[in-house]
Design an enzyme around this catalytic site. Structure first.
Site, PDB file in Angstrom:
ATOM      1  N   ASP A   1       9.344   2.538  -0.567  1.00 58.47           N
ATOM      2  CA  ASP A   1       8.322   3.359   0.287  1.00 58.47           C
ATOM      3  C   ASP A   1       8.385   2.813   1.975  1.00 58.47           C
ATOM      4  O   ASP A   1       8.066   1.975   2.379  1.00 58.47           O
ATOM      5  CB  ASP A   1       6.816   2.853  -0.054  1.00 58.47           C
ATOM      6  CG  ASP A   1       5.835   3.543   0.841  1.00 58.47           C
ATOM      7  OD1 ASP A   1       6.117   4.151   1.788  1.00 58.47           O
ATOM      8  OD2 ASP A   1       4.653   3.273   0.461  1.00 58.47           O
TER       9      ASP A   1
ATOM     10  N   TYR B   1       0.949  -1.057  -0.094  1.00 61.61           N
ATOM     11  CA  TYR B   1      -0.097  -0.226  -0.099  1.00 61.61           C
ATOM     12  C   TYR B   1       0.818   1.206  -0.063  1.00 61.61           C
ATOM     13  O   TYR B   1       1.652   1.312   1.063  1.00 61.61           O
ATOM     14  CB  TYR B   1      -0.853  -0.078   1.072  1.00 61.61           C
ATOM     15  CG  TYR B   1      -1.693   1.153   1.410  1.00 61.61           C
ATOM     16  CD1 TYR B   1      -2.857   1.416   0.375  1.00 61.61           C
ATOM     17  CD2 TYR B   1      -1.487   2.047   2.443  1.00 61.61           C
ATOM     18  CE1 TYR B   1      -3.530   2.669   0.581  1.00 61.61           C
ATOM     19  CE2 TYR B   1      -2.256   3.461   2.547  1.00 61.61           C
ATOM     20  CZ  TYR B   1      -3.421   3.480   1.598  1.00 61.61           C
ATOM     21  OH  TYR B   1      -4.094   4.652   1.799  1.00 61.61           O
TER      22      TYR B   1
ATOM     23  N   LYS C   1       4.834   8.960   9.009  1.00 67.32           N
ATOM     24  CA  LYS C   1       4.788   8.391  10.425  1.00 67.32           C
ATOM     25  C   LYS C   1       5.773   8.838  11.403  1.00 67.32           C
ATOM     26  O   LYS C   1       5.565  10.032  12.007  1.00 67.32           O
ATOM     27  CB  LYS C   1       4.557   6.973  10.242  1.00 67.32           C
ATOM     28  CG  LYS C   1       3.370   6.260   9.334  1.00 67.32           C
ATOM     29  CD  LYS C   1       3.290   4.977   9.418  1.00 67.32           C
ATOM     30  CE  LYS C   1       2.109   4.320   8.442  1.00 67.32           C
ATOM     31  NZ  LYS C   1       0.804   4.758   8.989  1.00 67.32           N
TER      32      LYS C   1
END
Length: 435
Positions: free
Chosen positions: A247, A152, A275
């Site tokens: 990623d 994702y 994050k």
């Protein structure tokens, strides 16, 4: 999983809050992962958090294993991070002009992450990956990108593509509102499939702008890349003049201070972050080699902008977090706790006679209710979702807040203790016997 069990695990205030939210917000939540769709029932509404614990609006305390889906590596409400936020907010919450704090955070990122020589701050992981893909296409002059099923990369249109088979296929949109045109240049492959990746480069010779992947996957559960797969991704992209993007929104500063690329010894061309880099505030970043990043406006011609990019409050939280991680490294401690939890969950599931896999990298892991190792999305998809739902609610009943999906990795923080890990294992032993 019966409704009665579900209802006993939540309080009346959360029930009422969810009913209210459903009248105001689509599905009652502002991100689908919060809706408990993978486990059923009503989500808990949180009042506050501190250290390793969440507290819901009914006054129940939970030992937290989601950590806001990864950012809270220092625990919730770390005093130094909160003080940095307070000081920044007191000077103003947004300027729309440069600050020295942005350069300080950029220096911290560049020092830590092997692939990054220049970095641009944005507002989210989705924005970072979307921008990195645009830059890769602009730099190479090519259109096609490769992603991997079960990875994702945020909700940008070109990356919202359904899981594909191991054969190279052009993507089919995974959401209404995403057009075929937006995804027609996205090729979806199976993770850890060296042959499939090699064949894609042969089939689309000279057409592939970028390969984007999670170097440790957290979004189909914790899935670990093989050395052969990462080596093939690096060598094939180098040979083809394709940009390799890691990623690391989830793994950056989580599995090592320099991210998965430092831990695994593979350096991509570009990296996306989120994050932890924002310390729990909305912040993302993308960066890479100077020759690539200097093609972004205003240094170059590739457009990317954002009114709140480099927001001073978010930058302060991120910078404080990275400083603490460098000066008082928690990684050896997190490795030790991770090994302890993984072994404990494995033993608990074995004693309960349940087919399972525990897959772990540092303070990321997943207990898969699956008899076979999970190497890709097809493997993960064979996991027992209903059994996971029973496990989730059983742990909630014991005050342990696990991810609300079989396909989300758990995280813990430096504020978790060995006794808390043992408490979690003891709870799992009892819960798993009834799963």
């Amino acid at each position: 999983m019966s409704n009665s069990k579900t209802e006993r695990a939540i309080g009346p205030l959360s029930t009422a809050a969810f009913a209210r939210a459903q009248k105001l917000i689509p599905g009652g939540v502002n991100s689908p992962a919060r809706a408990f769709g993978g486990v059923g029932g009503t989500p808990l509404f949180i009042d506050h958090a501190r250290g390793p614990h969440l507290f819901d609006i009914d006054g129940h305390r939970y030992l937290d294993y989601i950590g806001s889906w990864g950012p809270m590596i220092l625990g919730h409400a770390h005093p130094e991070v909160i003080e940095a936020i307070h000081q920044a907010a007191a000077r103003g919450t947004s300027y729309g002009a440069p600050t020295e704090a942005e350069s300080e955070l950029a220096e911290q990122i560049i020092e830590a992450v092997p692939s990054v020589q220049r970095v641009r701050l944005v507002n989210s992981g989705t924005e970072a990956t979307m921008s990195a893909i645009r830059v890769a296409r602009g730099v190479t002059g090519r259109d096609k990108i490769i992603k991997f099923a079960g990875n994702y990369h945020g909700h940008a249109d070109s990356l919202l593509v359904s899981a594909g088979s191991s054969a190279a296929t052009l993507g089919v949109p995974d959401s209404p509102g995403v057009t075929q045109g937006a995804t027609q240049d996205t090729i979806v492959l199976a993770y850890n499939d060296v042959q499939g990746l090699t064949e894609a480069f042969n089939q689309y010779d000279g057409q592939i702008a970028a390969v984007i992947l999670e170097p440790v996957v957290g979004n189909m559960g914790c899935v670990i890349p093989t050395k052969e797969f990462l080596a093939a991704a690096r060598s094939l992209t180098e040979k083809a003049g394709t940009i390799l993007i890691f990623d690391e929104v989830m793994t950056g500063f989580r599995v090592a201070f320099g991210g998965a690329q430092q831990r695994l010894g593979v350096t991509p061309d570009m990296t996306t972050l989120g994050k932890i880099v924002g310390g729990g505030m909305p912040l993302g970043a993308y960066g890479g080699r100077q020759s690539i990043m200097d093609q972004v406006l205003p240094a170059g011609k590739i457009f990317q902008a954002g009114t709140l990019s480099g927001n001073p409050v978010a930058v302060a939280a991120g910078s404080a977090t990275l400083r603490i991680l460098k000066e008082d490294s928690p990684y050896e401690y997190l490795e030790r706790l991770g090994d302890r939890l993984a072994k404990g969950l494995d033993a608990a599931a074995t004693d309960a006679g349940l087919p399972h896999q525990v897959q772990q990298v540092g303070s990321m892991m997943t207990l898969f209710f699956n008899p076979n190792p999970v190497n890709n999305w097809d493997d993960a998809d064979r996991s027992d979702r209903e059994r996971f739902g029973r496990y989730f609610w059983g742990m909630i009943g014991k005050g342990i807040y696990m991810p609300c999906s079989q396909f989300e990795a758990l995280f813990f923080s430096r504020t978790h203790t060995e006794s808390m890990i043992d408490e979690t294992i003891d709870a799992a032993k009892e819960v798993l016997k009834s799963c």
